[in-house]
Motif scaffolding. Structure first.
Motif, PDB file in Angstrom:
ATOM      1  N   GLY A  66       0.799  -1.222   0.000  1.00  0.00           N
ATOM      2  CA  GLY A  66       0.000   0.000   0.000  1.00  0.00           C
ATOM      3  C   GLY A  66       0.832   1.271   0.000  1.00  0.00           C
ATOM      4  N   MET A  67       2.004   1.197  -0.613  1.00  0.00           N
ATOM      5  CA  MET A  67       2.915   2.344  -0.649  1.00  0.00           C
ATOM      6  C   MET A  67       3.016   2.912  -2.065  1.00  0.00           C
ATOM      7  N   ASP A  68       1.991   2.762  -2.865  1.00  0.00           N
ATOM      8  CA  ASP A  68       2.040   3.159  -4.264  1.00  0.00           C
ATOM      9  C   ASP A  68       1.318   4.476  -4.554  1.00  0.00           C
ATOM     10  N   SER A  69       1.277   5.350  -3.553  1.00  0.00           N
ATOM     11  CA  SER A  69       0.689   6.677  -3.750  1.00  0.00           C
ATOM     12  C   SER A  69       1.624   7.729  -3.159  1.00  0.00           C
ATOM     13  N   ILE A  70       1.474   8.952  -3.633  1.00  0.00           N
ATOM     14  CA  ILE A  70       2.278  10.061  -3.093  1.00  0.00           C
ATOM     15  C   ILE A  70       2.040  10.188  -1.590  1.00  0.00           C
ATOM     16  N   ALA A  71       0.798  10.080  -1.171  1.00  0.00           N
ATOM     17  CA  ALA A  71       0.480  10.224   0.253  1.00  0.00           C
ATOM     18  C   ALA A  71       1.202   9.170   1.095  1.00  0.00           C
TER      19      ALA A  71
END
Length: 112
Positions: A66-71
């Motif tokens: 779940g680390m595939d966003s800028i946030a």
């Protein structure tokens, strides 16, 4: 060679005594790349992870955790987690955003 060694020792002494934040007057991707090379590549060379192999910066692993966003990337760079150091006291908000964008861009390219 001896002069170079002395220069490195003096530089490291100054850096550890009086740490400063680097200022990059360049575009975001280039700035993110330079920040990554300076602060992150020691553990994450070419998107790998020398501490925990499965928790690398390659797209499948980023999606899995779940680390595939800028946030998400910005959060972990800012506050750290487990073996990952926090950089909120070392980098500005803009620098954290730059390096987060760089990580996601490189992951999308397969770190080539």
């Amino acid at each position: 060679m001896k002069k170079l060694l002395i220069l490195i020792i003096i530089s490291l002494t100054i850096w550890t005594t009086y740490p400063v934040k680097a200022v990059f007057a360049i575009d975001t991707v280039k700035g993110g790349e330079q920040i990554f090379e300076f602060h992150c590549a020691g553990c994450h060379i070419n998107g790998s992870n020398i501490i925990r192999r499965g928790k690398n910066l390659k797209l499948p692993a980023l999606k899995k955790y779940g680390m595939d966003s800028i946030a998400a990337v910005t959060e972990i760079v800012t506050n750290g987690k487990n073996n990952m150091s926090a950089y909120k006291d070392k980098l500005t908000v803009a620098e954290i955003e730059d390096v987060s964008n760089y990580v996601l861009e490189q992951a999308a390219k397969g770190w080539k």
